[in-house]
Write an enzyme that holds these catalytic residues in place. Sequence first.
Site, PDB file in Angstrom:
ATOM      1  N   GLU A 146       3.442   0.995   0.093  1.00  0.00           N
ATOM      2  CA  GLU A 146       2.048   1.425   0.339  1.00  0.00           C
ATOM      3  C   GLU A 146       1.271   0.168   0.628  1.00  0.00           C
ATOM      4  OE1 GLU A 146      -0.672   3.459  -2.074  1.00  0.00           O
ATOM      5  OE2 GLU A 146       0.822   4.780  -2.775  1.00  0.00           O
ATOM      6  N   ASP A 206     -10.946   2.758  -6.266  1.00  0.00           N
ATOM      7  CA  ASP A 206     -10.334   1.731  -6.817  1.00  0.00           C
ATOM      8  C   ASP A 206     -10.657   0.972  -8.187  1.00  0.00           C
ATOM      9  OD1 ASP A 206      -7.612   1.632  -5.423  1.00  0.00           O
ATOM     10  OD2 ASP A 206      -8.998   1.226  -3.891  1.00  0.00           O
TER      11      ASP A 206
END
Lengths: 259, 259, 393, 393
Positions: free
Chosen positions: B49, B60
């Site tokens: 990724e 995040d």
Amino acid sequence: MNRIDKTFQALRAEGKKALITYVVAGDPGLKQTVDLVLAKAQAGADIVELGIPFSDPLADGAVIQAAAQRSLNRGTTIDGVFDAVRGIRTQSQVPLVFLVYYNTVLAYGREAFLGECKETGVDGLIIPDLPYEEREEMVALMDESVHLITLVAPTSEQRIEKLVRDAKGFVYCISTLGITGGGAGFFSGLEAFLAKVKSQTETPIAVGFGITKKEQVKPLLPMVDGVIMGSKIVDVIHQSQGDSAELDAFVRSIKIEFE
Amino acid sequence: MNRIDKTFQALRAEGKKALITYVVAGDPGLKQTVDLVLAKAQAGADIVELGIPFSDPLADGAVIQAAAQRSLNRGTTIDGVFDAVRGIRTQSQVPLVFLVYYNTVLAYGREAFLGECKETGVDGLIIPDLPYEEREEMVALMDESVHLITLVAPTSEQRIEKLVRDAKGFVYCISTLGITGGGAGFFSGLEAFLAKVKSQTETPIAVGFGITKKEQVKPLLPMVDGVIMGSKIVDVIHQSQGDSAELDAFVRSIKIEFE
Amino acid sequence: MNKTKFGQFGGQYVPETIMNALHELEAAYRHYQNDPEFLEEYGYYLKQYVGRPSPLYFAEGLTKRLGGAKIYLKREDLNHTGAHKINNVMGQLLLAKRMGKTKVIAETGAGQHGVATATGAALLGMECTVFMGEEDIERQALNVFRMELLGAIVEPVNSGTKTLKDATNEAIRAWIHRVEDTFYVIGSVVGPAPYPEMVRDFQKVIGEEARKQLLEAEGCLPDAIIACVGGGSNAMGIFHAFMADEAVELIGVEGAGKGIETGLHAAAIAEGKVGVLHGMKTFLLQDQQGNITPAYSVSAGLDYPGIGPEHAALHEQQRANYVSVTDDEAIDALNALCLSDGILPALESAHAIAYVMKLAPTMSADQILVVNLSGRGDKDVHTIAAYKKGELQ
Amino acid sequence: MNKTKFGQFGGQYVPETIMNALHELEAAYRHYQNDPEFLEEYGYYLKQYVGRPSPLYFAEGLTKRLGGAKIYLKREDLNHTGAHKINNVMGQLLLAKRMGKTKVIAETGAGQHGVATATGAALLGMECTVFMGEEDIERQALNVFRMELLGAIVEPVNSGTKTLKDATNEAIRAWIHRVEDTFYVIGSVVGPAPYPEMVRDFQKVIGEEARKQLLEAEGCLPDAIIACVGGGSNAMGIFHAFMADEAVELIGVEGAGKGIETGLHAAAIAEGKVGVLHGMKTFLLQDQQGNITPAYSVSAGLDYPGIGPEHAALHEQQRANYVSVTDDEAIDALNALCLSDGILPALESAHAIAYVMKLAPTMSADQILVVNLSGRGDKDVHTIAAYKKGELQ
Ligand SMILES: Cc1ncc(COP(=O)(O)O)c(C=O)c1O
Ligand SMILES: Cc1ncc(COP(=O)(O)O)c(C=O)c1O
């Protein structure tokens, strides 16, 4: 007739005017106050105003406020001031007038205060925050031995007649719109004002508030029976740290104007 | 069938599970990103990724936020990331999935972005802020060459069936209530959750968010087709200042769990 | 499916983890938005606690000074806690309570929404955490202390620009984390659906009152309504009731900061491009790469790089007109209103006044402007003092 | 002759220079106090500008927490400028205007009266000077800046204790000086007649509203009314309408500072002796020599060494009951009200709340207390913060 009355009578007889000077009791100390009052009398002050220091002297300017504060900081008490009067009276019969705020009188007790005035030889009371409308509660307790001095202001206008009707001792004519120490200069209609007061009363009239220079004195004399000098004297005393000789010299320099 | 599909097919044939690792493009620099991806692939990462840094990565946690910020501070651009992909593709056919916020795609232009993905060899897109309800505007523009990866959360519940119905590539199962980097530990009903997802789809499923220790990996493997490690890898890269050898060692230490 | 967009704007661009919570909220809101008991409870608190209706004050001083249109001020500054924010907070918290939530989180910029949320949470006995950028914590220290007195936890946010944008990111992250027992109280007409619509509905009382009050005072509708626009809740709150009155011009005033040309501004409509942030598609200040660029305004409540999606739609449909004024103009307007009418407006609201100062003199004495005075300026006194000293220049 | 006293209290103990001005004021007040046009104008500003009526809010949180009487708060904190002071200021300034005065002066302690006067003066286009003790200027910096923004000149007073008492002396001195064109706006029910009566009349709207509101809400009168007492204007304002209702207990709460026994307090009724200050005869904190002793309270609005003469009379007649609470108790009450109802009261008002916290639990659930929440606490945030840090202890 008390000492004030006699003084004015005597001056009048000679065609003279009274010099009235102010001192804050207890600044720089009560012992000096006695000496300073005696010095003034010696130097020609005809009447002496003795200020009893108060925490909130709302009719006074910065000079007298500061003097009162210094005096209070030294612990001056009302009884102490009466003792100073006793001290003066052993050596002088100069007329003495208290400048006292009303709360001081109330705290001491009106009767007791008046009793002490009489006993120690105080001749008059100026209570700047006790106007005509409220004076009855004092007047009712007073006799001829102590006079409650009447104040008249440029703003008194139609009130003047009423105010001066029963005036005792002398009428205190305020020469400025403002508090002691002036700075603002005389009220512009001063002459007419003084003439009006004069015309309404037999009682001697004196003018004060904001008279700081000897040049101011002479022009006033024809209109009044006396001139009061307050802040300037307090200042002289403070600057000289209570020196009697300096005060003597200053008072004499003013007194010349009266000759 | 693109690279992702082929990878899972091959692993499945061997009865193996995929190790999917994350890297923020441009941290510490885009040149290193190429090396790091190659190193990972070498060390056993089955899918990589690649995060495109965004100013406001709201899915995040602190580690990835900081990495993204470092990357942006270095001036990483979207075209730069595509160039990195090109660089990787000259040496490796490891499946590459972008982790990209939707605004990045919009700013680049959706068609243009997809065109570049196809051309450079990106196999999938994870767009964390493009949920099922909004994905149509992307899906309409996509073909089989690039998969839009479906995310499923512990809170998805009744939605799961709908979400995974047309899932492509793999289903990304979020293992925690929270953002990347975890710390909160796994969602307590994780096992049941994964089982439920598994039961609803033929597409491989992978689990991620908050997997930071190799001990966490083995217990998960029976339930999934792949395990995703993100923040921890980003942290290893940051701590080693982008050293490929250290990353290689770390990925190998994880990969052992998959044997 | 519920409608989540205004034209192309709005939507629910959020992580899957909170989609169910949004649906739950949407369902609850649809249920209660017409529930007489809920509306009665909401109305009770608006009247007895917030102090509504707020007056629509004819600003005689400013009107005279500007010598043009008659200016009316909708006095949201008189609300409990000092701004319009509390209207919305009371609505959301009463909804949260009915949904059985016991914890609330909020983001705040100027601190007004944080104070309002802390206030309502104290009143209703809920646990409250407020996310606030570290820079805003500095700028609005008074409000931080108020929140703490009210029992709220103020979480400093030090990511990104350390202002409202980042506080919002952090609040969303926290919500993702605690979605099961926590209600997220958004402070403006922003965020994913149903927030923009719901917040507008909880603010529309402003316009409804103003419309009625002006009809009583003047017997007619105003020529224009003017409101500052951060996220856009006070503006939508006063616009909404006039939406169908096509003759009434709706004007939103963005913060032009140190001037649009300097790049240091908060004019998302004037300078932004369509994008996605905080769960919504709207106009955003962003660079070529799609990274959100920091908004700047002397007013902490305006420096948000986006704008509510309904405003984006009103702009696109040209139903509303969006303009901007600079820091300097806003400070001048603040001074002017202090001196003309004895009202110290919030720096945010001063932006609306600043535009009025340009517009009113071009109008005639029989025309009418209604301005949303969204808050009071006590909170800004330190900022103004610093600005005047040139520390911010 | 007009009546200038309440029993033995009150009067006009001022220098001769301002006696005429007082008579002029008295005449004007007698004329306008029943003039429908004047009252209509006053009512207009109270409604449209001040934001009256203020709500009578049932404090559900505090009531529940204390578990006794039902507690209602009269929300003067929601008034424009944040306290009851503006009611009186608007009345006096409108009167001043009718008297043709163009300049006004005022004294201030907490700054609330100064801000209110500066506000009204800006609104009505008058020149305004506010006298404020240097110590209060420090304690209430926010309000100083507000006054300056409003165009007022703040004159620092460094005589005496450098607080409200001395600011009042200085304002009176200034008035003596400028009596011809200047109106002196006194901020409480103190000073020479007619101020105590006039200020009460301009504040009585508080009680009139509260009485009506409580009758509407509960159908009965309260068991007691509670208000803090600095000079006593908010207390007289809420007491007045209930004066004839003998069953309604009237309770005034003085500041006990660090405790009556320490000598550091502001409890003029509890500890004062009858004397004369600021033109009135009343209870005063003073020493044996009649010198006024400094009042102390954590709350700048309460540390006044006297009390309005009507309160002195109510105390003597035992119609009202005067109690006191300490700084600590007031701060605790402030915290409690923040947490229970989301309301940050002024430190002054927190004194009333503190007494309620003692009284309410001793009462039954069918009894009712009405508290005058005289102002909001935003202005006190720095003081509270410093107090909490122990800097003031
Ligand atoms: C007084 C005031 N007005 C306006 C705003 C801007 O928000 P909105 O555009 O949502 O009304 C804020 C934000 O904090 C505010 O405090
Ligand atoms: C909020 C508030 N309450 C009470 C007071 C005390 O004054 P009064 O006793 O005249 O109401 C003040 C004085 O500044 C004040 O600001």
